[in-house]
Design a protein around this motif. Sequence first.
Motif, PDB file in Angstrom:
ATOM      1  N   THR A   1       0.857  -1.179   0.000  1.00 40.78           N
ATOM      2  CA  THR A   1       0.000   0.000   0.000  1.00 40.78           C
ATOM      3  C   THR A   1       0.895   1.231   0.000  1.00 40.78           C
ATOM      4  O   THR A   1       2.047   1.173   0.456  1.00 40.78           O
TER       5      THR A   1
ATOM      6  N   ARG B   1      -2.296  -8.947   7.743  1.00 38.80           N
ATOM      7  CA  ARG B   1      -2.978  -8.214   6.673  1.00 38.80           C
ATOM      8  C   ARG B   1      -3.719  -9.228   5.804  1.00 38.80           C
ATOM      9  O   ARG B   1      -3.145 -10.207   5.349  1.00 38.80           O
TER      10      ARG B   1
ATOM     11  N   ALA C   1     -10.122  -4.953  13.795  1.00 35.50           N
ATOM     12  CA  ALA C   1      -9.641  -4.436  12.515  1.00 35.50           C
ATOM     13  C   ALA C   1      -9.039  -3.044  12.709  1.00 35.50           C
ATOM     14  O   ALA C   1      -9.568  -2.210  13.445  1.00 35.50           O
TER      15      ALA C   1
ATOM     16  N   SER D   1      -9.071  -0.105  11.162  1.00 39.26           N
ATOM     17  CA  SER D   1      -9.880   0.438  10.065  1.00 39.26           C
ATOM     18  C   SER D   1     -10.673   1.649  10.544  1.00 39.26           C
ATOM     19  O   SER D   1     -11.023   1.760  11.729  1.00 39.26           O
ATOM     20  N   THR D   2     -10.935   2.542   9.600  1.00 36.48           N
ATOM     21  CA  THR D   2     -11.770   3.719   9.885  1.00 36.48           C
ATOM     22  C   THR D   2     -13.206   3.521   9.413  1.00 36.48           C
ATOM     23  O   THR D   2     -14.015   4.434   9.474  1.00 36.48           O
TER      24      THR D   2
ATOM     25  N   PRO E   1     -15.374   0.675  10.413  1.00 35.53           N
ATOM     26  CA  PRO E   1     -15.974  -0.499  11.048  1.00 35.53           C
ATOM     27  C   PRO E   1     -17.495  -0.422  10.972  1.00 35.53           C
ATOM     28  O   PRO E   1     -18.088   0.636  11.139  1.00 35.53           O
TER      29      PRO E   1
ATOM     30  N   GLN F   1     -17.990  -0.949   6.149  1.00 34.45           N
ATOM     31  CA  GLN F   1     -17.284  -1.791   5.178  1.00 34.45           C
ATOM     32  C   GLN F   1     -16.676  -3.024   5.850  1.00 34.45           C
ATOM     33  O   GLN F   1     -16.741  -4.112   5.324  1.00 34.45           O
ATOM     34  N   VAL F   2     -16.081  -2.815   7.020  1.00 35.19           N
ATOM     35  CA  VAL F   2     -15.566  -3.960   7.777  1.00 35.19           C
ATOM     36  C   VAL F   2     -16.712  -4.495   8.622  1.00 35.19           C
ATOM     37  O   VAL F   2     -17.148  -3.846   9.585  1.00 35.19           O
TER      38      VAL F   2
ATOM     39  N   ARG G   1     -15.638  -8.234   5.002  1.00 38.99           N
ATOM     40  CA  ARG G   1     -15.959  -6.857   4.682  1.00 38.99           C
ATOM     41  C   ARG G   1     -16.689  -6.802   3.328  1.00 38.99           C
ATOM     42  O   ARG G   1     -16.723  -7.781   2.590  1.00 38.99           O
TER      43      ARG G   1
ATOM     44  N   ASN H   1     -10.748  -4.910  -0.135  1.00 37.92           N
ATOM     45  CA  ASN H   1      -9.602  -4.083   0.233  1.00 37.92           C
ATOM     46  C   ASN H   1      -8.709  -4.802   1.245  1.00 37.92           C
ATOM     47  O   ASN H   1      -9.191  -5.466   2.171  1.00 37.92           O
TER      48      ASN H   1
ATOM     49  N   THR I   1      -6.751  -5.304   4.441  1.00 42.94           N
ATOM     50  CA  THR I   1      -7.079  -4.775   5.761  1.00 42.94           C
ATOM     51  C   THR I   1      -6.135  -5.364   6.810  1.00 42.94           C
ATOM     52  O   THR I   1      -5.850  -6.565   6.799  1.00 42.94           O
ATOM     53  N   SER I   2      -5.637  -4.489   7.703  1.00 41.91           N
ATOM     54  CA  SER I   2      -4.810  -4.941   8.829  1.00 41.91           C
ATOM     55  C   SER I   2      -5.717  -5.317   9.998  1.00 41.91           C
ATOM     56  O   SER I   2      -6.672  -4.604  10.308  1.00 41.91           O
TER      57      SER I   2
END
Length: 962
Positions: free
Chosen positions: A577, A886, A918, A920-921, A923, A926-927, A946, A950, A952-953
């Motif tokens: 990324t 990831r 996750a 992630s911004t 949740p 999308q997640v 998700r 994408n 995702t970590s």
Amino acid sequence: MDFRLDEREKSRSFAAYLKNLEDRLAALESSNPLTHASIESGSIDVYDDDGNLRASIGMQGDGTAALVPHNSVPPPTPTPPSVEPALSGLVVTWDGDWADSDITPADYATIQIHVSGAGAEFLPDLSTLVATISAPLGGSATVAVEGYAAVWVRLVATNTAAMTGLPSDATQSAARQAVSQDLIDAIIDETKLAQDAVTAAKIALGAVGSTALADGAVLADKLAKAAVTLDKIGAGAVTLNALGGAVSDLAAQRYVDAMGDPNAWSVLQKAATARWEHLDGILDARTGRTVGQATGYAAIRGTVQVAYDPDVLYRVSARVRTLTPSTTGPDSLYVGVAGIAADGVTLVNRVGAASHNSQHYIAASNTPLPSSSGWQTFVGYIKGRAAPGGNGSGGVTSDPRAAGVLHDQVRFITPMLWLNYGAGNTSGSGVMQVDAVTVEALKTGVVDGTNLVIGSVAAGHLAADSVIAGKIAADAIGAREIMADAIGVNELAAASVTARAVAAGSITAEKLTIVGGANILSDPSFEGAYTAGIVSTLPWATQDKTLGNGSQSSLRIDATSATPVSRAVELTLMPVTPGDQVYLATDYYASASWAGAEISMQVRWETAAGAILSTGKASTTTPVRGAWTRLSTSTAPLTAPPNAAWARVRLESATATAGTLWWDNAAVRPVVPGVQIADGSITAPKIVALSVTAEKLAALAVTAEKIAALAITTAKLDALAVTADKLAVNSVTATKIAAGAVEATHIKAGAITAEKIDADALNGKVITGAVVQTAATGDRVVVTNNSGVGIIAFWNSANKLSAQIASGLDSAGMQALVINGPDPNGAPFWNGRPKLTLGADGTKSQITVAAEKVVIEHSGLLPTQFGTVQVRGYLDAMNIAAGRVRITPSAPNTPTSITVTGLGLPQSATAIYGNATAFSTVPGTQVLGVSVTDLTPRSATIWLTRTNTNLTSVDYQLIATG
């Protein structure tokens, strides 16, 4: 004053104890537990890079030993055969080569010979199979053909898992006829034939029809080998019970239905408008060209019944896709087996009822199957029966090591599927297709120690974590067995790399580039099959087994060319990324004759579509020739630019015309952000002289406590640099003042205090605020009071403060007694020294140990009341594992997993608890969710779902309990 304290003796005992521990640890580390290895009462599972089970080696569930393939891939396509006419037949020869592969696969079984007169594009099946070639290097077979018309011959490869590859191109030929016409047609009638004159050799192929045979005339011993072909057998005429010998054993081990026979399936339940049908000519079907298709809600079962042996491990699978989504509900399905009682008729579900509902759905249980996911294979395992009165397994059991069980009354099994289940039992919408269904009895007992050639079980055949400590013989792992760069920070126990293990001067400035994670190259020293594979298609690149830098092999590039040319070998392609950083390093050896513009190890940043964005390099335009030299990006890690999705790592000889390059010990490591050097870990012996210059130091990084005693000499000070404000209180002692330098005018009124007066002058006096010491220098005890804190300090012969006892109020206002332990380096007691604090303030009491505090505290006045334990700093617990992975979802709204290995939790743990979150911004939008399953001391499976694919970590934490 005599304190009679034997602190030096205690220090010597403590030092001797530490030395004994260090010697024992060194002896333990130097021992090697892998001299004689074996598999004791177990098996080794072999997984590929995607985590799919590919094989099981060793003791199987039925108590026998075998190598059982799982999830095999089809073999390659053989080259077209050469065909020569023979008398009433053909001689078919295969040269041992492949049309789409350079090597013969290790699981090669046979080459099937198929003959047909239906044209060059005929599809091989059982009716066209006439012979096989078993030799992997090629061979010939003579086959008989009917008539003298032209026929076409195609070859099909099979592997040990009974899978077939694509057919070869066809070769046309025709059988050879002895003469064109020996006799006039019909010249010989029955009156011309003597008794018994018509022998077997005199009867033409196909001359004897059904009218010439009396009923019952064809007995078993009259049938020639392979005389009964597929088209001679009536539908449903051959059951499993009718098979015998090797065929019976093979059929019992692997039943495969490619959905070509409608009689092999029956409908148990369906919606009024739903349909179940068998279709032919489906070109994208994975097995054959036939599928079973359910339009709407339908439950189906097989008509073939397999006798169930509870001591055998069974694998049940089905390959299914959603062709058209349902309009009335989610697309989901069930895959498993229906249990059948001993009478061969009555159904037995998992609770013992005679119903097709609540059966044993071990491969899929209301599992989503969106149309976007294409063909999906669902796999489950069963073995044994539930205890009498217990229930069979109803959920998915996809791990052969934890197979499901059937109800105690089950004696036969048959495959069963519920299709378009989520659409509802009245729905006629949604289309699901079934490509193939298998029921495999993984009968083992074939492979034992005598069947395995020495060296045949390579690293790639071993499942992750299959070689445990108990399987490694003592002294088996030496320096040669440890891969370069294989021991990273995660493999080292806390404090295992001591100062003794680090060579003096080995940490130079260029060594301070910090990277994290393991080397992602699978064959960094270019010794294995991976390197052999990547150079196999490059005529100017080879795997050189004669030259290496500390290893047995290297990668060789021949740069010889009539015109300047750049030649590069791709090592790996990895997802990235924007903003990700990587560290590159490799050893190169340039021949004296090498002539070119540049030698480099490079990463080429590319978009998701493969467009090249930029290239980062570790390179040289003035290479060293005739010696191994290291290239690296240690001074500046390479950063992925905006829009980067892939990083392609290559070794390149640029614009060269002559000479040779060799490469060894390559490394590609992700650079981990954040602080990488632990506080206090870089000590003076680890730093090469003059390697840390002014520009290497952050502003204000060198504070007072970082400067060793006596490190700043006169030579280090500028003239007049030491002014009055630079002198600490009491830093100018008598030894620092030249004789006669201090006159009366230099002495401030009241400046001569008690400590400036000889002790004999104070006999019988009470001295307030004084410092009492047993000697002026060397070994001594100093008693003093500092702002209400009584202090007893112990100094050693090197004039270093070695220990201290203090009593008074601490910074929190709590009465405390603090004991600071010895420090062999003489560092100040407040800078990381061992410390024990005993204190109480009337409402709580504390015992505090070490510099960063481990606080044991109880509140209240009663010692029986519960308290708390505080850890200020870092808690390193062997029963806790944490990290980040990831995951790229395989499809939107589809749970996707990755297995984390090497967790190192205690093997004795009785329970392991895990959680994941996750990074992630988005949740919830999308997640959709993360989870942790399959928890073991060595590994765990992390799941992500998700709405898109994408990358995702996901952060995880596991806690083991005893």
